[in-house]
Design a protein around this motif. Structure first.
Motif, PDB file in Angstrom:
ATOM      1  N   MET A 256      -2.730 -25.233   7.988  1.00 48.93           N
ATOM      2  CA  MET A 256      -3.817 -24.874   8.905  1.00 48.93           C
ATOM      3  C   MET A 256      -4.740 -26.090   9.060  1.00 48.93           C
ATOM      4  SD  MET A 256      -4.763 -21.015   7.572  1.00 48.93           S
ATOM      5  CE  MET A 256      -5.802 -20.508   8.961  1.00 48.93           C
ATOM      6  N   VAL A 257      -5.322 -26.285  10.232  1.00 50.59           N
ATOM      7  CA  VAL A 257      -6.276 -27.386  10.380  1.00 50.59           C
ATOM      8  C   VAL A 257      -7.697 -26.908  10.642  1.00 50.59           C
ATOM      9  CG1 VAL A 257      -4.551 -29.052  11.156  1.00 50.59           C
ATOM     10  CG2 VAL A 257      -5.783 -27.713  12.843  1.00 50.59           C
ATOM     11  N   TRP A 258      -7.848 -25.636  10.977  1.00 50.58           N
ATOM     12  CA  TRP A 258      -9.179 -25.132  11.313  1.00 50.58           C
ATOM     13  C   TRP A 258      -9.305 -23.686  10.896  1.00 50.58           C
ATOM     14  CZ3 TRP A 258     -13.584 -27.318  12.385  1.00 50.58           C
ATOM     15  CH2 TRP A 258     -14.631 -26.518  12.871  1.00 50.58           C
ATOM     16  N   PRO A 259     -10.451 -23.210  10.378  1.00 53.00           N
ATOM     17  CA  PRO A 259     -11.659 -23.976  10.055  1.00 53.00           C
ATOM     18  C   PRO A 259     -11.448 -24.958   8.888  1.00 53.00           C
ATOM     19  CG  PRO A 259     -11.959 -21.612   9.639  1.00 53.00           C
ATOM     20  CD  PRO A 259     -10.583 -21.784  10.100  1.00 53.00           C
TER      21      PRO A 259
ATOM     22  N   LEU B 220      -1.036 -23.389   3.792  1.00 50.59           N
ATOM     23  CA  LEU B 220       0.289 -23.428   4.383  1.00 50.59           C
ATOM     24  C   LEU B 220       0.526 -22.394   5.482  1.00 50.59           C
ATOM     25  CD1 LEU B 220       2.669 -25.210   3.724  1.00 50.59           C
ATOM     26  CD2 LEU B 220       3.635 -23.316   2.441  1.00 50.59           C
ATOM     27  N   VAL B 221       1.260 -22.852   6.507  1.00 52.46           N
ATOM     28  CA  VAL B 221       1.798 -21.957   7.533  1.00 52.46           C
ATOM     29  C   VAL B 221       3.315 -22.021   7.369  1.00 52.46           C
ATOM     30  CG1 VAL B 221       1.990 -21.500   9.994  1.00 52.46           C
ATOM     31  CG2 VAL B 221      -0.120 -22.499   9.074  1.00 52.46           C
ATOM     32  N   THR B 222       3.924 -20.916   7.052  1.00 51.53           N
ATOM     33  CA  THR B 222       5.329 -20.968   6.645  1.00 51.53           C
ATOM     34  C   THR B 222       6.238 -21.520   7.737  1.00 51.53           C
ATOM     35  OG1 THR B 222       7.247 -19.701   5.919  1.00 51.53           O
ATOM     36  CG2 THR B 222       5.700 -18.545   7.303  1.00 51.53           C
ATOM     37  N   GLU B 223       7.264 -22.247   7.250  1.00 52.95           N
ATOM     38  CA  GLU B 223       8.319 -22.742   8.115  1.00 52.95           C
ATOM     39  C   GLU B 223       9.069 -21.580   8.774  1.00 52.95           C
ATOM     40  OE1 GLU B 223      10.083 -26.055   6.238  1.00 52.95           O
ATOM     41  OE2 GLU B 223      12.037 -25.663   7.109  1.00 52.95           O
ATOM     42  N   GLY B 224       8.919 -20.386   8.178  1.00 51.15           N
ATOM     43  CA  GLY B 224       9.548 -19.198   8.742  1.00 51.15           C
ATOM     44  C   GLY B 224       9.116 -18.950  10.183  1.00 51.15           C
TER      45      GLY B 224
ATOM     46  N   GLY C 171       2.147 -11.870   6.643  1.00 51.95           N
ATOM     47  CA  GLY C 171       1.176 -12.691   5.923  1.00 51.95           C
ATOM     48  C   GLY C 171       0.498 -13.692   6.847  1.00 51.95           C
ATOM     49  N   MET C 172       1.295 -14.312   7.709  1.00 54.53           N
ATOM     50  CA  MET C 172       0.737 -15.294   8.646  1.00 54.53           C
ATOM     51  C   MET C 172      -0.192 -14.608   9.648  1.00 54.53           C
ATOM     52  SD  MET C 172       1.590 -18.285   7.980  1.00 54.53           S
ATOM     53  CE  MET C 172       1.538 -17.805   6.275  1.00 54.53           C
ATOM     54  N   TYR C 173       0.228 -13.411  10.074  1.00 53.57           N
ATOM     55  CA  TYR C 173      -0.590 -12.672  11.022  1.00 53.57           C
ATOM     56  C   TYR C 173      -1.976 -12.421  10.426  1.00 53.57           C
ATOM     57  CZ  TYR C 173      -2.308  -8.776  13.821  1.00 53.57           C
ATOM     58  OH  TYR C 173      -3.088  -7.964  14.600  1.00 53.57           O
ATOM     59  N   HIS C 174      -2.003 -11.951   9.174  1.00 58.80           N
ATOM     60  CA  HIS C 174      -3.288 -11.659   8.527  1.00 58.80           C
ATOM     61  C   HIS C 174      -4.061 -12.937   8.201  1.00 58.80           C
ATOM     62  CE1 HIS C 174      -3.082  -7.348   8.238  1.00 58.80           C
ATOM     63  NE2 HIS C 174      -1.808  -7.463   7.907  1.00 58.80           N
ATOM     64  N   GLN C 175      -3.344 -13.947   7.733  1.00 61.20           N
ATOM     65  CA  GLN C 175      -4.002 -15.199   7.359  1.00 61.20           C
ATOM     66  C   GLN C 175      -4.787 -15.781   8.542  1.00 61.20           C
ATOM     67  OE1 GLN C 175      -1.503 -17.805   4.955  1.00 61.20           O
ATOM     68  NE2 GLN C 175      -2.198 -19.562   6.120  1.00 61.20           N
ATOM     69  N   PHE C 176      -4.164 -15.822   9.706  1.00 62.48           N
ATOM     70  CA  PHE C 176      -4.853 -16.393  10.874  1.00 62.48           C
ATOM     71  C   PHE C 176      -5.923 -15.453  11.409  1.00 62.48           C
ATOM     72  CE2 PHE C 176      -1.711 -19.659  10.783  1.00 62.48           C
ATOM     73  CZ  PHE C 176      -2.355 -20.735  11.366  1.00 62.48           C
TER      74      PHE C 176
ATOM     75  N   GLU D 221      -7.672 -13.297   9.729  1.00 59.63           N
ATOM     76  CA  GLU D 221      -8.843 -13.174   8.862  1.00 59.63           C
ATOM     77  C   GLU D 221      -9.513 -14.505   8.550  1.00 59.63           C
ATOM     78  OE1 GLU D 221      -8.073 -10.455   5.568  1.00 59.63           O
ATOM     79  OE2 GLU D 221      -6.744  -9.340   6.895  1.00 59.63           O
ATOM     80  N   LEU D 222      -8.755 -15.593   8.498  1.00 59.08           N
ATOM     81  CA  LEU D 222      -9.376 -16.868   8.137  1.00 59.08           C
ATOM     82  C   LEU D 222      -9.764 -17.700   9.350  1.00 59.08           C
ATOM     83  CD1 LEU D 222      -7.170 -17.913   5.088  1.00 59.08           C
ATOM     84  CD2 LEU D 222      -9.501 -17.048   5.026  1.00 59.08           C
ATOM     85  N   ALA D 223      -9.039 -17.542  10.461  1.00 64.14           N
ATOM     86  CA  ALA D 223      -9.320 -18.383  11.625  1.00 64.14           C
ATOM     87  C   ALA D 223      -9.679 -17.579  12.871  1.00 64.14           C
ATOM     88  CB  ALA D 223      -8.110 -19.266  11.916  1.00 64.14           C
ATOM     89  N   GLU D 224      -9.648 -16.277  12.746  1.00 62.49           N
ATOM     90  CA  GLU D 224      -9.911 -15.397  13.889  1.00 62.49           C
ATOM     91  C   GLU D 224      -8.989 -15.706  15.065  1.00 62.49           C
ATOM     92  OE1 GLU D 224     -14.172 -15.793  14.329  1.00 62.49           O
ATOM     93  OE2 GLU D 224     -14.541 -14.184  12.894  1.00 62.49           O
ATOM     94  N   VAL D 225      -7.721 -15.977  14.731  1.00 63.52           N
ATOM     95  CA  VAL D 225      -6.705 -16.221  15.756  1.00 63.52           C
ATOM     96  C   VAL D 225      -5.648 -15.131  15.631  1.00 63.52           C
ATOM     97  CG1 VAL D 225      -4.783 -17.762  16.361  1.00 63.52           C
ATOM     98  CG2 VAL D 225      -7.051 -18.725  15.882  1.00 63.52           C
ATOM     99  N   ASP D 226      -5.306 -14.512  16.773  1.00 68.10           N
ATOM    100  CA  ASP D 226      -4.247 -13.507  16.782  1.00 68.10           C
ATOM    101  C   ASP D 226      -2.944 -14.198  17.180  1.00 68.10           C
ATOM    102  OD1 ASP D 226      -2.431 -11.512  17.276  1.00 68.10           O
ATOM    103  OD2 ASP D 226      -3.844 -10.218  18.363  1.00 68.10           O
TER     104      ASP D 226
END
Lengths: 260, 617
Positions: free
Chosen positions: B243-246, B253-257, B353-358, B360-365
């Motif tokens: 991730m680069v932001w915030p 990490l953003v999975t290679e998956g 996991g990626m869906y929630h990570q972005f 909740e942490l970056a406010e990106v859907d």
């Protein structure tokens, strides 16, 4: 950057108090970031547990403005710009220092759960299970062991140091459920679930489900079905009659009572 | 003077340092072989960084594509590692991984399933066939929880939140570990006959990293100080998609998956740039049109793989090149888009996991918008040099496995080969240590002076009147590594880096922690600075010596792989004068059958024309 006010509980098992910190906060920060900044700039010895910083390891549980949460997943912009943020350790577990509590209770409970016991493999050396049959167990296995459910559980909160181990708590009820509902498992944990893990003590307030950061249906998908299995085994009149006539098919004794 | 007999003391046959996948697997094996085994871990059980692994574990089960075999997996691994891998380790890994994955299922792991009810396998960068056994995007959690829940019933002693300070020796043999409990600050003397290091890497020497605080190179420093060697340590993998932001989550990490499931990389102009960066070596096996890449995604077995699934070093450098050329995303990365490629429910099911990570942490859907990603320091290919079959270092009774050990991955690691590395070599290390202890003919005993010296160096940090802030020192080290030992390297900067590390070492000697020894993060941080400094210096010195670009090590002043350098490993040890000694060492010639398999044409290998004579184990 904005200056924010933090009240952080500082102390140990003997007691402590809230200390105030004024600290610069950048856009996008989560509560754990701010705690780290306080630690680096103002209080090097401020104790806090953390690891992954992405909601995957369940280390950084604490109570933030009265709510049990993962501090790495609690964004600062969830609070008003002038709101003071109060952080304190989980209330259900004894404090070690500052935001760190003694969670060894949970590790002790896990050890009480009878381990996985698979049936034999197929002729080709593989176990076969179908996705629809493992969905439920996989839901339970999402648990990151943050112990927030244990923290809010009334049974655990109110135990006052007595009968510490009479209820394993929601986390370990779903651990037991994940085994009982595992398609390959051949063991029978219903006697323990009733007599040792304390399934009858849960009064289904669903507080555990509400705080679960993994959104596991702890109560509805885990604990209630286990309670039903206990009722079916021990209190269903037809089953009881069947048992009397045809003999006991399932193990009745728990491990502690000398069951196998 | 400290009376050693007053220290809390425990005795074991084998002590494992680290409770991630490798450490737990090693302890399970050692215990199963009848060894009295203990594990010490800096965190609580089940929190080690293994938990962060997302994509899966690579094993040629052949459940999804029956053409897969250990030989193809081995070939992929060697190619990914740019042929610098220890051949025998890559061979053992490919051969043993399927059995280790099936064993996890016996211990309760619940992998995602194929329609036939077998363990499902997914595509990943550098792997010819769908090969990664997985559980959504939380495979690491499944691995660690399975090993944990199995391990606690195997009679292993666990000392949690316990940090190793020094390895103790009796002559040239391991005789114990001195550690301390983070909770109380009290010391723990573990007297034992063998030690297995499973401490992971040292990503925390960099600022932008996917690693947690635990990754301070403790195993490297412990081994180095005890007389073992470090190898290939210049190869530090930058994962292309962090991730680069915030800013506060930069590096996570953003999975290679995401790419394995169809995600594509775009620059700020919306251009799918990876087609421009396909290395010649991979051109024959990589799609060169959008149309062919789409067919591959739709399951066409004749289509070649999309360029987003090239090895991590290639993708990381490509993103960096786009950013340098002014075509980066707003926060200095690239766009990773899966929203326009897959329906929302597919994304949520495959990548929850990626869906929630972005979200909740970056406010990106991520089902609606692209992610912003950039390279992040992720993994050490190099580490403690070990024997391939036993995992023993050159110190008698000292073993290493997992990320902490060198050799398996060569110059670069394929995604998915790490989790399988942990269980394959964790087991071998447990086995190796058990065999060593069984064969040990006489008792070992560490003398008191080593123990007292280790206690002293830890308590001095608390006792000195004044000194440097450990957090500030750590930040300074991270700045040096970002400036001088980053994703691309040049001689002047590396020399500058070595000099600055030397200067920082002097300041670290004077580090001071305030407060008491009870759960004191400042003190913990100060102690870990010692390990970080050894690790950082080793990387910088090795990177300076290797005058070529290979895998994860990129030298702007020595572009491309150089055949001459393929002949050597860079090996580091503590010299007699106490200084770090860096040497080029000639590699051993591999057996003919391995060379043949690694260099075979894929068609010939899959048709069974090559490698028929390879031994089974």
């Amino acid at each position: 950057m904005a200056l924010r006010k933090f009240r952080v509980w500082r102390g140990d098992g003997q007691g402590g108090e809230f200390k105030e910190y004024d600290i610069e906060v950048d856009p996008g920060m989560v509560v754990l970031d701010v705690i780290h900044r306080i630690q680096a700039k103002q209080a090097n010895d401020l104790a806090v547990r953390w690891n992954c910083k992405a909601g995957k390891c369940g280390s950084c549980s604490m109570e933030i403005n009265g709510k049990p949460r993962l501090s790495c997943m609690t964004r600062m912009n969830a609070y008003g710009p002038d709101e003071t943020i109060t952080v304190q350790p989980l209330k259900t577990f004894p404090v070690i220092k500052d935001l760190v509590t003694d969670v060894s209770f949970n590790y002790r409970q896990n050890k009480r759960i009878r381990p996985f016991k698979p049936g034999p493999k197929g002729a080709d050396g593989n176990h076969r299970m179908f996705q629809e049959d493992v969905d439920r167990t996989q839901e339970f296995r999402k648990c990151i062991e943050c112990f927030l459910c244990q923290d809010v559980c009334h049974v655990l909160r109110d135990r006052d140091g007595k009968d510490q181990d009479r209820f394993v708590g929601p986390r370990f009820m779903i651990r037991a459920a994940s085994l009982e509902m595992h398609p390959l498992d051949t063991d029978d944990r219903i006697p323990e679930i009733r007599k040792e893990y304390g399934s009858g003590l849960c009064n289904i307030t669903r507080c555990c489900t509400e705080v679960c950061p993994e959104h596991i249906g702890i109560t509805d998908n885990g604990i209630i079905p286990l309670k039903e299995r206990v009722v079916d085994r021990y209190f269903d009149p037809i089953t009881m009659l069947g048992r009397t006539i045809f003999g006991i098919k399932k193990r009745k004794k728990t491990l502690a009572e000398g069951g196998e | 003077m400290l009376d050693v007999s007053e220290l809390q003391t425990v005795e074991h046959d084998v002590v494992v340092i680290g409770a991630g996948g490798a450490g737990l697997r090693a302890a399970i094996e050692s215990s199963a072989r009848g060894m009295n085994t203990a594990v010490i871990s800096k965190s609580l059980l089940g929190k080690a960084h293994t938990v962060m692994a997302e994509g899966g574990m690579a094993a040629a089960l052949g459940n999804v594509d029956a053409r897969d075999s250990w030989k193809v997996h081995f070939r992929d691994t060697m190619r990914g590692g740019k042929f610098l891998n220890v051949w025998r380790m890559a061979e053992l890994h490919a051969k043993h991984a399927p059995a280790r994955v099936r064993e996890l299922e016996d211990w309760g792991a619940v992998f995602d399933r194929t329609k036939e009810g077998l363990i499902s396998q997914r595509n990943f960068g550098g792997h010819r066939h769908p090969r990664l056994a997985h559980v959504g995007d939380r495979t690491g959690l499944e691995l660690i929880r399975t090993l944990q829940d199995h391990g606690i019933h195997q009679g292993i002693t666990f000392h949690m939140e316990c940090t190793a300070l020094r390895l103790l020796k009796d002559g040239d043999r391991i005789a114990g570990v001195l550690a301390y409990f983070r909770e109380t600050g009290r010391f723990l003397l573990l007297r034992c006959k063998a030690v297995i290091l499973a401490t992971g890497g040292a990503g925390k020497a960099w600022r932008v990293t996917s690693n947690s605080w635990e990754y301070t190179g403790d195993g490297y420093a412990l081994a180095y100080e005890a007389g073992a060697e470090l190898m290939d340590i210049e190869f530090t993998q930058f994962h292309p998609t962090g991730m680069v932001w915030p800013l506060s989550v930069r590096g996570i990490l953003v999975t290679e998956g995401v790419r394995g499931d169809g995600g594509i990389l775009l620059n700020k102009d919306g251009k799918r740039f990876m087609f421009e960066y396909i290395p010649e070596k991979f051109a024959a096996e990589t799609a060169n049109t959008v149309e062919e890449a789409s067919r591959w995604l739709d399951g066409d077995k004749n289509a070649r793989r999309p360029p987003e699934l090239l090895t991590r070093d290639v993708v990381a450098r490509s993103i960096r090149a786009e950013v340098k050329a002014g075509r980066g995303s707003p926060h200095g990365g690239a766009f990773l888009d899966i929203a326009s490629r897959r329906p929302a429910d597919f994304i949520k099911r495959r990548l929850p996991g990626m869906y929630h990570q972005f979200k909740e942490l970056a406010e990106v859907d991520i089902t609606k918008e692209p992610m912003e990603v950039g390279p992040t320091l992720h993994y050490f290919m190099g580490g403690v040099r070990v024997d391939a079959d036993t995992q023993q270092t050159r110190v008698n009774g000292l073993f290493a496995c997992g990320e902490c050990a060198a050799g398996m991955h060569g110059a670069n690691r394929l995604g998915g080969n790490s989790l399988s590395d942990l269980i394959v070599f964790g087991r071998l290390a447990g086995l190796g240590a058990s065999n060593y202890v069984t064969a040990l003919s006489s008792q070992v005993r560490a003398d008191d002076e080593q123990i007292r010296a280790a206690v002293r160096s830890a308590t001095d940090i608390l006792n000195r009147q004044s000194g440097e802030n450990p957090y500030a020192l750590h930040e300074d080290l991270q700045e040096i590594m970002e400036d001088c030992v980053g994703i691309v390297r040049v001689e002047d900067e590396l020399k500058d880096g070595v000099n600055r590390i030397q200067a920082l070492k002097e300041r670290v000697k004077n580090v001071k922690a305030n407060g008491s020894s009870q759960y004191n993060p400042g003190w913990h941080e100060a102690i870990s600075m010692g390990s970080l400094m050894v690790s950082a210096e080793a990387v910088a010195r090795a990177a300076l010596m290797r005058q070529e670009s290979r895998g994860a090590h990129t030298r702007l002043d020595y572009e491309g792989e150089r055949d001459e350098w393929l002949q050597y490993n860079i090996v580091i040890k503590k010299g007699a004068d106490g200084q770090m000694q860096v040497d080029k060492e000639q590699r051993k010639e591999p057996p003919a059958y391995l060379k043949e398999i690694a260099n075979a044409k894929i068609e010939d290998l899959e048709a069974g024309k090559v490698g028929q004579n390879a031994p089974a184990d």
